[in-house]
Write a protein that holds these residues in place. Structure first.
Motif, PDB file in Angstrom:
ATOM      1  N   VAL A  20       0.772  -1.163   0.022  1.00 22.59           N
ATOM      2  CA  VAL A  20      -0.059   0.081   0.142  1.00 22.59           C
ATOM      3  C   VAL A  20       0.871   1.248  -0.151  1.00 22.59           C
ATOM      4  O   VAL A  20       2.134   1.450   0.466  1.00 22.59           O
ATOM      5  CB  VAL A  20      -1.162   0.154   1.149  1.00 22.59           C
ATOM      6  N   SER A  21       0.413   2.347  -0.636  1.00 26.82           N
ATOM      7  CA  SER A  21       1.083   3.391  -0.849  1.00 26.82           C
ATOM      8  C   SER A  21       0.754   4.497   0.250  1.00 26.82           C
ATOM      9  O   SER A  21       1.422   5.584   0.316  1.00 26.82           O
ATOM     10  CB  SER A  21       1.048   4.206  -2.050  1.00 26.82           C
ATOM     11  N   GLY A  22      -0.292   4.331   1.196  1.00 24.54           N
ATOM     12  CA  GLY A  22      -0.560   5.285   2.284  1.00 24.54           C
ATOM     13  C   GLY A  22      -1.703   4.637   3.064  1.00 24.54           C
ATOM     14  O   GLY A  22      -2.357   3.747   2.437  1.00 24.54           O
ATOM     15  N   ALA A  23      -2.145   5.457   4.103  1.00 24.79           N
ATOM     16  CA  ALA A  23      -2.899   5.042   4.935  1.00 24.79           C
ATOM     17  C   ALA A  23      -3.978   6.119   5.575  1.00 24.79           C
ATOM     18  O   ALA A  23      -3.383   7.230   5.658  1.00 24.79           O
ATOM     19  CB  ALA A  23      -2.471   4.185   6.236  1.00 24.79           C
ATOM     20  N   ILE A  24      -4.968   5.663   6.121  1.00 26.16           N
ATOM     21  CA  ILE A  24      -6.108   6.529   6.525  1.00 26.16           C
ATOM     22  C   ILE A  24      -6.528   6.014   7.602  1.00 26.16           C
ATOM     23  O   ILE A  24      -7.049   4.695   7.792  1.00 26.16           O
ATOM     24  CB  ILE A  24      -7.343   6.791   5.545  1.00 26.16           C
ATOM     25  N   SER A  25      -6.514   6.487   8.891  1.00 24.39           N
ATOM     26  CA  SER A  25      -6.740   5.858  10.277  1.00 24.39           C
ATOM     27  C   SER A  25      -7.772   6.659  10.812  1.00 24.39           C
ATOM     28  O   SER A  25      -7.736   7.610  11.079  1.00 24.39           O
ATOM     29  CB  SER A  25      -5.372   5.852  10.988  1.00 24.39           C
ATOM     30  N   PRO A  55       8.289   9.767   4.278  1.00 22.84           N
ATOM     31  CA  PRO A  55       7.982  10.509   2.983  1.00 22.84           C
ATOM     32  C   PRO A  55       7.472   9.869   1.915  1.00 22.84           C
ATOM     33  O   PRO A  55       6.605  10.383   1.244  1.00 22.84           O
ATOM     34  CB  PRO A  55       9.598  11.055   2.646  1.00 22.84           C
ATOM     35  N   ASP A  56       7.541   8.492   1.721  1.00 22.33           N
ATOM     36  CA  ASP A  56       7.114   7.580   0.725  1.00 22.33           C
ATOM     37  C   ASP A  56       5.757   6.974   1.288  1.00 22.33           C
ATOM     38  O   ASP A  56       5.190   6.052   0.718  1.00 22.33           O
ATOM     39  CB  ASP A  56       8.090   6.688   0.082  1.00 22.33           C
ATOM     40  N   PHE A  57       5.243   7.254   2.319  1.00 26.06           N
ATOM     41  CA  PHE A  57       4.315   6.458   3.163  1.00 26.06           C
ATOM     42  C   PHE A  57       3.432   7.581   4.032  1.00 26.06           C
ATOM     43  O   PHE A  57       3.546   7.410   5.027  1.00 26.06           O
ATOM     44  CB  PHE A  57       4.600   5.307   3.947  1.00 26.06           C
ATOM     45  N   PRO A  58       2.632   8.537   3.192  1.00 28.56           N
ATOM     46  CA  PRO A  58       1.959   9.336   4.146  1.00 28.56           C
ATOM     47  C   PRO A  58       0.565   8.660   4.869  1.00 28.56           C
ATOM     48  O   PRO A  58       0.145   7.673   4.311  1.00 28.56           O
ATOM     49  CB  PRO A  58       1.356  10.108   2.958  1.00 28.56           C
ATOM     50  N   ILE A  59       0.278   9.384   5.980  1.00 31.59           N
ATOM     51  CA  ILE A  59      -0.939   8.874   6.656  1.00 31.59           C
ATOM     52  C   ILE A  59      -1.813   9.817   6.937  1.00 31.59           C
ATOM     53  O   ILE A  59      -1.499  11.098   7.388  1.00 31.59           O
ATOM     54  CB  ILE A  59      -0.731   8.137   7.974  1.00 31.59           C
ATOM     55  N   VAL A  60      -3.370   9.678   6.723  1.00 37.48           N
ATOM     56  CA  VAL A  60      -4.132  11.025   7.276  1.00 37.48           C
ATOM     57  C   VAL A  60      -4.871  10.375   8.475  1.00 37.48           C
ATOM     58  O   VAL A  60      -5.628   9.226   8.418  1.00 37.48           O
ATOM     59  CB  VAL A  60      -4.809  11.307   5.897  1.00 37.48           C
TER      60      VAL A  60
END
Length: 323
Positions: A110-115, A131-136
Protein backbone atom coordinates in the motif's frame (compact mmCIF):
# COMPACT_ATOMS: atom_id res chain seq x y z
CA UNK A 1 5.37 -20.96 2.04
CA UNK A 2 2.56 -18.42 2.44
CA UNK A 3 -0.97 -19.71 2.23
CA UNK A 4 -2.96 -19.24 -0.98
CA UNK A 5 -6.44 -17.88 -1.55
CA UNK A 6 -8.11 -21.30 -1.24
CA UNK A 7 -6.22 -22.10 1.96
CA UNK A 8 -7.24 -18.76 3.51
CA UNK A 9 -10.88 -19.42 2.58
CA UNK A 10 -10.71 -22.93 4.08
CA UNK A 11 -9.15 -21.73 7.34
CA UNK A 12 -11.74 -18.95 7.65
CA UNK A 13 -14.60 -21.28 6.75
CA UNK A 14 -15.82 -19.03 3.93
CA UNK A 15 -15.88 -19.09 0.14
CA UNK A 16 -13.00 -17.94 -2.07
CA UNK A 17 -15.19 -15.10 -3.37
CA UNK A 18 -15.77 -13.87 0.19
CA UNK A 19 -12.02 -13.65 0.82
CA UNK A 20 -11.64 -11.78 -2.46
CA UNK A 21 -14.40 -9.33 -1.51
CA UNK A 22 -12.75 -8.63 1.85
CA UNK A 23 -9.32 -8.00 0.34
CA UNK A 24 -10.74 -5.72 -2.33
CA UNK A 25 -12.51 -3.54 0.23
CA UNK A 26 -16.05 -4.42 -0.85
CA UNK A 27 -18.72 -3.76 1.76
CA UNK A 28 -20.95 -6.80 1.12
CA UNK A 29 -19.29 -8.88 3.84
CA UNK A 30 -20.36 -9.03 7.49
CA UNK A 31 -18.14 -7.32 10.04
CA UNK A 32 -17.18 -10.46 11.96
CA UNK A 33 -16.30 -12.31 8.75
CA UNK A 34 -14.25 -9.37 7.45
CA UNK A 35 -12.26 -9.14 10.67
CA UNK A 36 -11.63 -12.89 10.78
CA UNK A 37 -10.47 -13.06 7.15
CA UNK A 38 -8.12 -10.09 7.52
CA UNK A 39 -6.62 -11.54 10.67
CA UNK A 40 -6.01 -14.92 9.02
CA UNK A 41 -4.46 -13.25 5.96
CA UNK A 42 -2.10 -11.31 8.20
CA UNK A 43 -1.12 -14.36 10.23
CA UNK A 44 -0.37 -16.39 7.08
CA UNK A 45 1.28 -13.61 5.07
CA UNK A 46 -1.29 -13.70 2.28
CA UNK A 47 -1.98 -10.75 -0.01
CA UNK A 48 -3.68 -10.68 -3.45
CA UNK A 49 -1.54 -11.29 -6.52
CA UNK A 50 -2.19 -7.83 -7.88
CA UNK A 51 -0.79 -6.42 -4.64
CA UNK A 52 2.28 -8.67 -4.91
CA UNK A 53 2.90 -7.29 -8.39
CA UNK A 54 2.60 -3.76 -7.10
CA UNK A 55 5.45 -4.41 -4.70
CA UNK A 56 7.74 -4.58 -7.71
CA UNK A 57 6.41 -1.35 -9.21
CA UNK A 58 7.67 2.10 -8.37
CA UNK A 59 4.42 3.16 -6.80
CA UNK A 60 1.49 1.16 -5.49
CA UNK A 61 -2.00 2.49 -6.11
CA UNK A 62 -3.65 0.89 -3.09
CA UNK A 63 -4.76 2.72 0.07
CA UNK A 64 -5.59 1.07 3.39
CA UNK A 65 -8.34 2.40 5.69
CA UNK A 66 -7.96 1.32 9.32
CA UNK A 67 -10.81 1.39 11.81
CA UNK A 68 -11.98 -0.74 14.71
CA UNK A 69 -15.42 0.30 16.00
CA UNK A 70 -18.02 -1.63 14.00
CA UNK A 71 -20.87 -0.36 16.20
CA UNK A 72 -21.10 3.11 14.72
CA UNK A 73 -23.12 3.29 11.52
CA UNK A 74 -21.52 6.38 10.06
CA UNK A 75 -18.42 4.37 9.07
CA UNK A 76 -20.29 3.16 6.00
CA UNK A 77 -20.78 6.75 4.80
CA UNK A 78 -17.09 7.51 5.32
CA UNK A 79 -16.09 4.37 3.41
CA UNK A 80 -18.37 5.36 0.54
CA UNK A 81 -16.70 8.78 0.36
CA UNK A 82 -13.22 7.28 0.48
CA UNK A 83 -14.05 4.69 -2.15
CA UNK A 84 -15.63 7.18 -4.56
CA UNK A 85 -12.65 9.55 -4.59
CA UNK A 86 -10.04 6.80 -4.77
CA UNK A 87 -11.88 5.00 -7.56
CA UNK A 88 -12.19 8.23 -9.53
CA UNK A 89 -8.41 8.57 -9.32
CA UNK A 90 -7.47 4.98 -10.14
CA UNK A 91 -6.69 3.78 -6.62
CA UNK A 92 -7.84 0.63 -4.84
CA UNK A 93 -9.12 0.64 -1.26
CA UNK A 94 -8.48 -2.01 1.37
CA UNK A 95 -10.53 -1.89 4.57
CA UNK A 96 -8.55 -3.19 7.50
CA UNK A 97 -9.11 -3.77 11.21
CA UNK A 98 -6.68 -2.86 13.94
CA UNK A 99 -5.70 -6.52 14.40
CA UNK A 100 -4.06 -6.69 10.97
CA UNK A 101 -3.26 -3.03 10.33
CA UNK A 102 0.41 -3.19 11.31
CA UNK A 103 1.18 -5.87 8.74
CA UNK A 104 -0.43 -3.86 5.95
CA UNK A 105 1.22 -0.58 6.96
CA UNK A 106 4.69 -2.10 7.20
CA UNK A 107 4.37 -3.75 3.77
CA UNK A 108 5.09 -2.37 0.31
CA UNK A 109 1.62 -3.32 -0.88
CA UNK A 110 0.00 0.00 0.00
CA UNK A 111 1.16 3.53 -0.73
CA UNK A 112 -0.64 5.32 2.09
CA UNK A 113 -3.06 4.90 4.98
CA UNK A 114 -6.12 6.55 6.48
CA UNK A 115 -6.65 5.84 10.17
CA UNK A 116 -9.77 6.15 12.32
CA UNK A 117 -8.70 3.82 15.11
CA UNK A 118 -8.09 5.03 18.64
CA UNK A 119 -6.15 1.88 19.52
CA UNK A 120 -3.31 2.78 17.14
CA UNK A 121 -0.75 4.76 19.15
CA UNK A 122 0.77 8.09 18.18
CA UNK A 123 4.26 6.61 18.43
CA UNK A 124 3.43 3.84 15.98
CA UNK A 125 1.89 6.26 13.48
CA UNK A 126 4.91 8.56 13.68
CA UNK A 127 7.27 5.64 13.13
CA UNK A 128 5.35 4.49 10.03
CA UNK A 129 4.59 7.85 8.36
CA UNK A 130 7.58 8.34 6.07
CA UNK A 131 8.05 10.55 2.97
CA UNK A 132 7.02 7.64 0.74
CA UNK A 133 4.19 6.50 3.05
CA UNK A 134 1.83 9.32 4.10
CA UNK A 135 -0.94 8.85 6.64
CA UNK A 136 -4.09 10.90 7.13
CA UNK A 137 -5.78 10.75 10.54
CA UNK A 138 -9.50 11.23 11.11
CA UNK A 139 -9.56 10.99 14.92
CA UNK A 140 -6.70 13.15 16.19
CA UNK A 141 -4.10 15.76 15.30
CA UNK A 142 -0.41 14.84 15.35
CA UNK A 143 2.19 17.41 14.38
CA UNK A 144 5.66 15.95 14.01
CA UNK A 145 8.44 17.45 11.94
CA UNK A 146 9.71 14.12 10.63
CA UNK A 147 6.39 12.33 10.13
CA UNK A 148 4.40 12.54 6.90
CA UNK A 149 1.06 12.93 8.67
CA UNK A 150 -1.98 15.12 8.06
CA UNK A 151 -5.30 15.28 9.92
CA UNK A 152 -8.84 15.72 8.61
CA UNK A 153 -11.04 16.21 11.67
CA UNK A 154 -14.34 17.75 12.70
CA UNK A 155 -14.19 21.28 14.09
CA UNK A 156 -16.19 20.33 17.19
CA UNK A 157 -15.59 23.35 19.39
CA UNK A 158 -17.35 26.26 17.63
CA UNK A 159 -20.52 24.35 16.74
CA UNK A 160 -20.85 23.02 20.31
CA UNK A 161 -20.45 26.58 21.59
CA UNK A 162 -23.16 27.70 19.18
CA UNK A 163 -25.61 25.00 20.28
CA UNK A 164 -25.06 25.51 24.02
CA UNK A 165 -25.48 29.27 23.63
CA UNK A 166 -28.88 28.76 22.01
CA UNK A 167 -29.82 26.40 24.86
CA UNK A 168 -28.81 29.03 27.40
CA UNK A 169 -30.84 31.63 25.51
CA UNK A 170 -33.83 29.28 25.72
CA UNK A 171 -33.56 29.50 29.52
CA UNK A 172 -31.79 26.27 30.47
CA UNK A 173 -29.56 26.58 33.53
CA UNK A 174 -29.05 23.07 34.93
CA UNK A 175 -27.05 21.10 32.36
CA UNK A 176 -25.92 17.47 32.31
CA UNK A 177 -23.26 15.96 30.04
CA UNK A 178 -22.52 12.39 28.95
CA UNK A 179 -18.98 12.27 27.63
CA UNK A 180 -17.32 9.78 25.33
CA UNK A 181 -13.86 8.30 25.79
CA UNK A 182 -12.04 11.10 27.57
CA UNK A 183 -8.75 10.83 25.65
CA UNK A 184 -10.39 11.33 22.25
CA UNK A 185 -10.14 14.64 20.43
CA UNK A 186 -13.89 14.67 19.79
CA UNK A 187 -14.74 14.41 23.48
CA UNK A 188 -12.12 16.94 24.56
CA UNK A 189 -13.30 19.58 22.08
CA UNK A 190 -17.01 18.94 22.59
CA UNK A 191 -16.76 19.16 26.37
CA UNK A 192 -14.59 22.28 26.16
CA UNK A 193 -17.15 24.01 23.95
CA UNK A 194 -19.87 22.99 26.40
CA UNK A 195 -18.14 24.21 29.58
CA UNK A 196 -16.63 27.36 28.05
CA UNK A 197 -20.03 28.54 26.82
CA UNK A 198 -21.63 27.92 30.22
CA UNK A 199 -18.82 29.84 31.92
CA UNK A 200 -19.20 32.71 29.45
CA UNK A 201 -22.83 32.95 30.59
CA UNK A 202 -21.93 32.75 34.30
CA UNK A 203 -23.49 29.30 34.64
CA UNK A 204 -21.55 26.93 36.88
CA UNK A 205 -21.46 23.36 35.63
CA UNK A 206 -21.95 20.97 38.53
CA UNK A 207 -19.65 17.95 37.99
CA UNK A 208 -22.21 15.68 39.59
CA UNK A 209 -24.02 15.98 36.27
CA UNK A 210 -21.03 14.71 34.29
CA UNK A 211 -21.31 11.03 33.31
CA UNK A 212 -18.67 8.90 31.61
CA UNK A 213 -19.58 6.97 28.47
CA UNK A 214 -17.80 5.25 25.60
CA UNK A 215 -19.83 6.47 22.59
CA UNK A 216 -22.01 3.35 22.64
CA UNK A 217 -25.73 3.28 23.26
CA UNK A 218 -25.44 1.08 26.33
CA UNK A 219 -23.26 3.61 28.15
CA UNK A 220 -25.85 6.35 27.58
CA UNK A 221 -28.57 4.02 28.84
CA UNK A 222 -26.56 3.24 31.99
CA UNK A 223 -25.74 6.90 32.64
CA UNK A 224 -29.39 7.88 32.41
CA UNK A 225 -30.40 5.11 34.81
CA UNK A 226 -27.84 6.40 37.33
CA UNK A 227 -29.38 9.88 37.03
CA UNK A 228 -32.84 8.44 37.56
CA UNK A 229 -31.76 6.51 40.66
CA UNK A 230 -30.18 9.64 42.12
CA UNK A 231 -33.56 11.42 41.87
CA UNK A 232 -31.78 14.52 40.60
CA UNK A 233 -32.18 15.15 36.89
CA UNK A 234 -30.69 18.11 35.00
CA UNK A 235 -33.00 20.22 32.86
CA UNK A 236 -31.13 19.26 29.73
CA UNK A 237 -28.69 16.45 28.92
CA UNK A 238 -26.02 17.18 26.31
CA UNK A 239 -24.45 13.98 24.94
CA UNK A 240 -21.12 13.69 23.13
CA UNK A 241 -22.70 11.53 20.42
CA UNK A 242 -26.06 10.27 19.17
CA UNK A 243 -25.64 6.68 20.32
CA UNK A 244 -25.39 7.71 23.96
CA UNK A 245 -28.27 10.18 23.57
CA UNK A 246 -30.50 7.43 22.13
CA UNK A 247 -29.55 5.12 25.01
CA UNK A 248 -30.40 7.83 27.53
CA UNK A 249 -33.77 8.51 25.91
CA UNK A 250 -34.63 4.79 26.07
CA UNK A 251 -33.88 4.74 29.80
CA UNK A 252 -36.01 7.84 30.39
CA UNK A 253 -38.92 6.38 28.41
CA UNK A 254 -38.79 3.12 30.38
CA UNK A 255 -39.13 5.13 33.57
CA UNK A 256 -42.00 7.33 32.29
CA UNK A 257 -39.76 10.38 32.07
CA UNK A 258 -40.90 12.27 28.98
CA UNK A 259 -38.49 13.88 26.52
CA UNK A 260 -38.60 16.86 26.18
CA UNK A 261 -41.39 17.60 28.68
CA UNK A 262 -39.43 16.38 31.74
CA UNK A 263 -35.89 16.55 30.35
CA UNK A 264 -34.40 17.73 27.05
CA UNK A 265 -31.66 15.77 25.26
CA UNK A 266 -29.14 16.56 22.51
CA UNK A 267 -26.65 14.41 20.60
CA UNK A 268 -23.77 14.86 18.19
CA UNK A 269 -23.09 13.22 14.75
CA UNK A 270 -26.56 13.14 13.14
CA UNK A 271 -26.55 9.38 12.60
CA UNK A 272 -29.50 7.90 10.69
CA UNK A 273 -31.21 6.88 13.93
CA UNK A 274 -31.06 10.50 15.17
CA UNK A 275 -33.48 11.69 12.51
CA UNK A 276 -35.78 8.71 13.19
CA UNK A 277 -35.82 9.55 16.91
CA UNK A 278 -36.36 13.28 16.32
CA UNK A 279 -33.11 13.96 18.17
CA UNK A 280 -31.66 17.46 18.25
CA UNK A 281 -28.04 16.98 17.26
CA UNK A 282 -25.05 18.32 15.35
CA UNK A 283 -24.67 17.07 11.81
CA UNK A 284 -21.27 15.99 10.50
CA UNK A 285 -20.90 15.44 6.73
CA UNK A 286 -19.58 11.87 6.95
CA UNK A 287 -19.55 11.04 3.23
CA UNK A 288 -17.84 14.35 2.47
CA UNK A 289 -15.29 13.77 5.24
CA UNK A 290 -14.31 10.46 3.63
CA UNK A 291 -14.11 12.02 0.17
CA UNK A 292 -11.98 14.94 1.37
CA UNK A 293 -9.72 12.69 3.44
CA UNK A 294 -8.95 10.55 0.39
CA UNK A 295 -8.27 13.73 -1.58
CA UNK A 296 -5.84 15.01 1.06
CA UNK A 297 -4.01 11.67 1.17
CA UNK A 298 -3.49 11.62 -2.59
CA UNK A 299 -2.32 15.22 -2.28
CA UNK A 300 0.36 14.07 0.17
CA UNK A 301 1.35 11.22 -2.15
CA UNK A 302 1.65 13.61 -5.09
CA UNK A 303 3.26 16.38 -3.04
CA UNK A 304 0.52 18.91 -3.79
CA UNK A 305 -0.84 19.58 -0.29
CA UNK A 306 0.56 20.70 3.05
CA UNK A 307 0.52 18.78 6.34
CA UNK A 308 -1.60 21.43 8.08
CA UNK A 309 -4.76 19.95 9.66
CA UNK A 310 -8.00 20.26 7.69
CA UNK A 311 -11.04 21.00 9.87
CA UNK A 312 -14.58 20.16 8.75
CA UNK A 313 -17.46 22.40 9.76
CA UNK A 314 -20.66 20.98 11.26
CA UNK A 315 -24.22 22.28 11.60
CA UNK A 316 -26.97 22.05 14.23
CA UNK A 317 -30.15 20.07 13.52
CA UNK A 318 -32.92 21.28 15.82
CA UNK A 319 -35.57 18.59 16.26
CA UNK A 320 -38.04 17.43 18.90
CA UNK A 321 -35.94 16.50 21.96
CA UNK A 322 -35.38 20.08 23.13
CA UNK A 323 -38.30 21.91 24.73
Amino acid sequence: MAAGLKEIAKIAGVSVSTVSNVLNGRINVGQETRERVLQICSEHGYFPNKMRNKEKSDKSKTIVFIFSDFDRGFYLKIINGLSDYLTENGYDLIICTNKSSENFMRSNFVSGAISLDGSVTDDFLISIAKPDFPIVLMDRIIKHENANIKSVVVDNYPVMCEMVQVLVDKGFKRFGFIGGLEFTLDNIERFAGFTDTLAKNNITFDRKYYFHGNYREKSGYQAANIMILSNDLPEILVCANDNMAIGAIKAFEENNIKVPDNISVTGFDDADMAAMAGLTTISIPRYESGYLTAKELLGLIEGTTSKEPFKLSATIKWRNTVK
